[in-house]
Design a protein around this motif. Structure first.
Motif, PDB file in Angstrom:
ATOM      1  N   GLU A  46       0.828  -1.208   0.000  1.00  0.00           N
ATOM      2  CA  GLU A  46       0.000   0.000   0.000  1.00  0.00           C
ATOM      3  C   GLU A  46       0.866   1.262   0.000  1.00  0.00           C
ATOM      4  O   GLU A  46       0.600   2.203  -0.756  1.00  0.00           O
ATOM      5  CB  GLU A  46      -0.916   0.006   1.227  1.00  0.00           C
ATOM      6  N   ASP A  81       1.009   3.935  -3.122  1.00  0.00           N
ATOM      7  CA  ASP A  81       0.632   5.333  -2.872  1.00  0.00           C
ATOM      8  C   ASP A  81       1.702   6.301  -3.346  1.00  0.00           C
ATOM      9  O   ASP A  81       1.394   7.372  -3.889  1.00  0.00           O
ATOM     10  CB  ASP A  81       0.381   5.545  -1.374  1.00  0.00           C
ATOM     11  N   ASP A  94      -4.369   6.984  -2.749  1.00  0.00           N
ATOM     12  CA  ASP A  94      -4.501   6.955  -1.295  1.00  0.00           C
ATOM     13  C   ASP A  94      -5.052   5.604  -0.825  1.00  0.00           C
ATOM     14  O   ASP A  94      -6.166   5.513  -0.327  1.00  0.00           O
ATOM     15  CB  ASP A  94      -5.412   8.100  -0.833  1.00  0.00           C
TER      16      ASP A  94
END
Length: 292
Positions: free
Chosen positions: A175, A179, A185
């Motif tokens: 993640e 990002d 996001d």
């Protein structure tokens, strides 16, 4: 030249036939469990309906997510076939529902944004599921006759817990990386009303500066553009990451306890038998591992 095209066409046809055979084989494997197959069919229908809607609306990213969800639905039977295990009906259903909740409801229907508990719930289930898979892998080795040592139920539980937490950490790495590379996001920023930091200490003496009851934050870009965050200060991802790891920890702990009890009382735990995979060809009675 024509012969070359013919050979390529035959190879392509054989490859498509092989994929079709594998797909039918996996579906047939699911069909053996009527309850799991019913849930599988419902999930398929939901994916198809969302895919058709996404195509009509020109939402191509959602189309990709639907295709990904379709592939993920085949993971349980693929794992069963690949390593010769039998997944309990309850665990298969949990995986099917997890795919729908994460990909269709979470991503396409924006449940991650609409309902803050949605991500927390799925990470808890994620920790539970991967503890189950980690437990299964070691348990299979532990019960194999070619291994000269057997590990205790406590050791199996610890390995399952560590396996689940490792997957959780790797996902948070993913993640964070996505990002920063794709500028999206995935970590989901959080608005907080209090901050405690040494970064605002002008004396550089490692003194914590407390800023409480923040009503809004004004972010000014170099070009003079102002963005107002109402309700507090914008935390960048860290709260979401730590929350995800913490609930992953809870899910892993819960399953590790279930697995420990199941191995200690092999075959007599109803909850464990509903969630812990078995070796497909294993018909011998097992009395439990020897302690080391």
């Amino acid at each position: 030249m024509g012969e070359g095209k013919k050979i390529k066409k035959e190879k392509k046809h054989k490859k498509q036939s092989r994929i079709s055979i594998i797909y039918r084989s996996l579906v047939d494997q699911i069909r053996e469990d009527k309850l799991a197959f019913t849930v599988y069919c419902i999930c398929r229908l939901v994916i198809v309906a969302v895919l058709v809607r996404s195509v009509m609306q020109g939402q191509w990213e959602s189309c990709f997510i639907c295709i990904l969800a379709s592939v993920l639905l085949l993971l349980p039977p693929f794992v069963e076939k690949k390593i010769n295990i039998q997944l309990p009906s309850a665990l298969e259903i949990v995986v099917f529902l997890f795919v729908i909740c994460a990909e269709i409801l979470g991503e396409i229907e924006c449940f991650y944004v609409k309902y803050r508990f949605w991500d927390t719930m799925l990470h808890t289930v994620n920790g539970f599921m991967f503890a189950a898979f980690g437990f299964c892998l070691i348990d299979i080795f532990n019960r194999h006759e070619r291994f000269r040592f057997k590990v205790s139920a406590g050791f199996l539980a610890i390995v399952a817990f560590c396996f689940s937490m490792t997957i959780g950490v790797l996902w948070e790495f993913t993640e964070f990386s996505i990002d920063h590379i794709a500028k999206i996001d995935m970590q989901k920023d959080t608005v907080v009303t209090d901050i405690y930091t040494v970064s605002l200490d002008e004396t550089n003496s490692n003194t914590v500066v407390k800023v409480k009851n923040i009503e809004k934050t004004v972010i000014v870009s170099k070009d003079g553009t102002e963005t107002v965050v109402n309700g507090g200060y914008l935390d960048i991802g860290i709260i979401d990451t730590m929350k995800d790891l913490f609930v992953n920890f809870i899910g892993a702990i819960i399953f590790s306890i279930i697995g420990f009890i199941y191995v200690k009382n092999r075959g007599r735990g109803l909850l464990g038998s509903m969630l812990i995979p078995e070796v497909a060809s294993d018909t011998e009675e097992y009395t439990g591992p020897e302690e080391i």
